[in-house]
Design a protein around this motif. Sequence first.
Motif, short mmCIF file in Angstrom:
data_model
loop_
_atom_site.label_atom_id
_atom_site.label_comp_id
_atom_site.label_asym_id
_atom_site.label_seq_id
_atom_site.Cartn_x
_atom_site.Cartn_y
_atom_site.Cartn_z
N PRO A 61 20.75 46.46 89.68
CA PRO A 61 20.10 45.03 89.57
C PRO A 61 20.26 44.62 91.30
O PRO A 61 21.02 45.08 91.79
N ASP A 62 19.27 43.79 91.53
CA ASP A 62 19.03 43.12 92.73
C ASP A 62 20.45 42.36 93.07
O ASP A 62 20.95 41.43 92.02
N ILE B 29 17.61 53.76 100.13
CA ILE B 29 19.15 53.46 99.55
C ILE B 29 19.78 52.62 100.76
O ILE B 29 20.54 51.68 100.39
N ASP B 30 19.79 52.94 102.23
CA ASP B 30 20.52 52.18 103.17
C ASP B 30 19.76 50.72 103.09
O ASP B 30 20.80 50.00 103.47
N GLN B 31 18.51 50.47 103.02
CA GLN B 31 18.16 48.94 102.94
C GLN B 31 18.76 48.42 101.66
O GLN B 31 18.95 47.25 102.00
N ILE B 32 18.86 48.95 100.68
CA ILE B 32 19.30 48.26 99.55
C ILE B 32 20.89 47.98 99.40
O ILE B 32 21.19 46.98 99.23
N SER B 33 21.48 48.86 99.96
CA SER B 33 23.01 48.84 100.12
C SER B 33 23.29 48.41 101.51
O SER B 33 24.66 47.89 101.66
N LYS B 34 22.41 47.89 102.28
CA LYS B 34 22.76 47.10 103.86
C LYS B 34 23.66 48.00 104.39
O LYS B 34 24.78 47.44 104.92
N ARG B 35 23.51 49.27 104.45
CA ARG B 35 24.43 50.16 105.44
C ARG B 35 23.37 51.03 106.34
O ARG B 35 22.75 51.82 105.98
N LYS B 36 23.27 50.39 107.38
CA LYS B 36 22.42 50.74 108.34
C LYS B 36 22.61 52.30 108.69
O LYS B 36 23.79 52.45 109.44
N ASP C 149 28.16 53.71 86.74
CA ASP C 149 26.90 54.39 86.04
C ASP C 149 26.11 54.86 86.99
O ASP C 149 25.36 55.83 86.52
N HIS C 150 25.92 54.38 88.29
CA HIS C 150 24.97 55.14 89.15
C HIS C 150 25.00 56.74 89.50
O HIS C 150 24.21 57.28 89.96
N LEU C 151 26.25 56.98 89.12
CA LEU C 151 26.66 58.40 89.41
C LEU C 151 25.97 59.19 88.16
O LEU C 151 25.63 60.29 88.53
N THR C 152 26.00 58.81 86.94
CA THR C 152 25.47 59.69 85.98
C THR C 152 24.16 59.32 85.66
O THR C 152 23.58 59.67 84.60
N SER C 153 23.31 58.40 86.30
CA SER C 153 22.09 57.89 85.87
C SER C 153 20.93 58.64 86.70
O SER C 153 20.03 58.17 87.05
N CYS C 154 21.28 59.87 87.56
CA CYS C 154 20.64 60.30 88.79
C CYS C 154 19.87 61.68 88.48
O CYS C 154 19.18 62.14 89.19
N ASP C 155 20.10 62.13 87.17
CA ASP C 155 19.74 63.65 86.87
C ASP C 155 18.10 63.72 86.98
O ASP C 155 17.52 64.62 87.37
N ASP C 156 17.38 62.30 86.44
CA ASP C 156 16.13 62.36 86.43
C ASP C 156 15.41 61.96 87.80
O ASP C 156 14.25 61.85 87.80
N SER D 83 32.13 39.27 94.26
CA SER D 83 32.96 39.49 93.11
C SER D 83 32.20 40.10 92.02
O SER D 83 31.21 39.54 91.82
N LEU D 84 32.85 41.00 91.42
CA LEU D 84 32.02 41.67 90.30
C LEU D 84 33.00 41.68 88.70
O LEU D 84 34.11 41.44 88.67
N THR D 85 32.22 41.34 87.69
CA THR D 85 32.96 41.57 86.24
C THR D 85 32.86 42.89 86.13
O THR D 85 32.69 43.86 86.59
N ASP D 86 33.95 43.01 85.11
CA ASP D 86 33.87 44.34 84.40
C ASP D 86 32.65 45.15 84.25
O ASP D 86 32.59 46.38 84.20
N GLU D 87 31.66 44.49 83.57
CA GLU D 87 30.61 44.91 83.09
C GLU D 87 29.78 45.48 84.46
O GLU D 87 29.27 46.66 84.48
N GLN D 88 29.76 44.66 85.52
CA GLN D 88 29.19 45.03 86.56
C GLN D 88 29.77 46.12 87.37
O GLN D 88 29.10 47.00 88.02
N ARG D 89 30.93 46.17 87.24
CA ARG D 89 31.99 47.29 87.77
C ARG D 89 31.24 48.81 87.04
O ARG D 89 31.20 49.70 87.80
N GLN D 90 31.29 48.52 85.87
CA GLN D 90 30.84 49.79 84.88
C GLN D 90 29.38 50.18 85.32
O GLN D 90 29.01 51.14 85.45
#
Length: 488
Positions: free
Chosen positions: A370-371, A321-328, A389-396, A378-385
Amino acid sequence: MFKNRKRLISAILCALMVSVVFAAQSPNAATTALLQRADDAYTNADYKKAFGYVNAALKMNETDYKANGVASNVALLARQTYRKLLQQVATSKDYSLLDDVFGQIEKFPDIADEDLNFQIKRLQDQRALDQRASEREEDRKANEALVNTLSKKNSESIKDSLETLSQQQAEQNQEFMKQQAEANKEFVKNVSEELGKNNETIVNAMNKGNHTVLVAILIICAILVVVFVIVVFSIITSSRAAAHQREQFDATLKLVAGMQQQNTQLLLGGVTDINNNLGGLRSAGSSRWGMDALPAPEMNEEEKVELKDLAIKCEELGSQIDQISKRKNNSKNVSELVFKLATHLGLNQNTSMMYFCAAMVYDIGFLDLPDGLLNAESLTDEQRQQLRDHLTSCDDKFDFVPEKYRDIFVDASKFHHENMDGTGYPQGLEGEAIPQIARLIHVAESFTALISRRSYRAIMDKESAIEDMKSKPGLYDPDVVAVLDAIV
């Protein structure tokens, strides 16, 4: 005559047709009116009244809805109304409407979605926890009353024993002093008689000559010295005996008092054992952090191995997760801070360790994004959504977590963006309705971000970061922020 009869028949047929049309259209019109009233009540935040109107509309069309499904506009309004009503239940702890909502969902399952079912299950679990807490409180009060009653009886018994012992000791002291006085009196009498005899002898000796007188005087002086020494020794011995008896009496009093304290501790220990039966690890919302302050139950070897394997897996996923988000080292820093906060807030070792593991993977939903989305300028409204959504897609994603701990990990990943004043997402929970683990991560993540270098802002020192968080009580749990201020 024939024409009049024909006109009458035509009029009757027209009236029947109008009645049929009106009867066909009336339920739809009534349903529309009820839904409009429900929408108005929802807009005015009167969710109980909106709940009543929506249920009336559902009941009016119950047969059709059960056969063909609930109309989409009715289902949407009902779903929104039920969700708001459940949020009120979570905040007020008034569970009287929870069964009504659950009954409607069972009757019209088309209305429910994943989020609504999750809210209902969570409130049912919370109600069960509150009921158990209430039962434990009643048990505590009952046991406290029992302790007070037994302590009172014990104190009265000990008081009677002390009074009896004190009276017996006083009688013994009095008898001893009386015997000592009689012995001293007898001794003085004997000495006086002996001195009288010696004086008589001395007088007779004086008649015999000066030399004899001198010897007699010396003997008398020696006898007086011996008598004085004996009297002083007797007084000292008597004083020491009396002091020794007082010491024995005091020691007896301390022993009895110690017995009373030990009995009280044993009684209170029984109460502690009753209240210590708190069940397993839970992360349900509560500010009673100290409820977990009692020692954690000892893990067996199988549970220790299970926890070790879980921590290793969480560390591996946290690095990804740190590698993807670039937060060492973000997962490491946040999880360590969550562990410190939990232990300083009084949670037991097992709970704190489970919170530590969950805090390493709270952003596990990032693994499905997505990568390049996390690092886009900058993010579009769809990208912000998508990002939300990463909060609700983690149950599985937590199938590697033992089922008894899984709720903690779901709470950590799903609710760490909820704010204390209800302005957060995804469900707008507020106050104690937000799980403990989510509140801890919210504070730890924000603090770590404020003191770390980011591309969109400058780094803060620790003091400034804490002051910034204190200035936003609507976002963070003030109890957690206060502990953070104390330990950094």
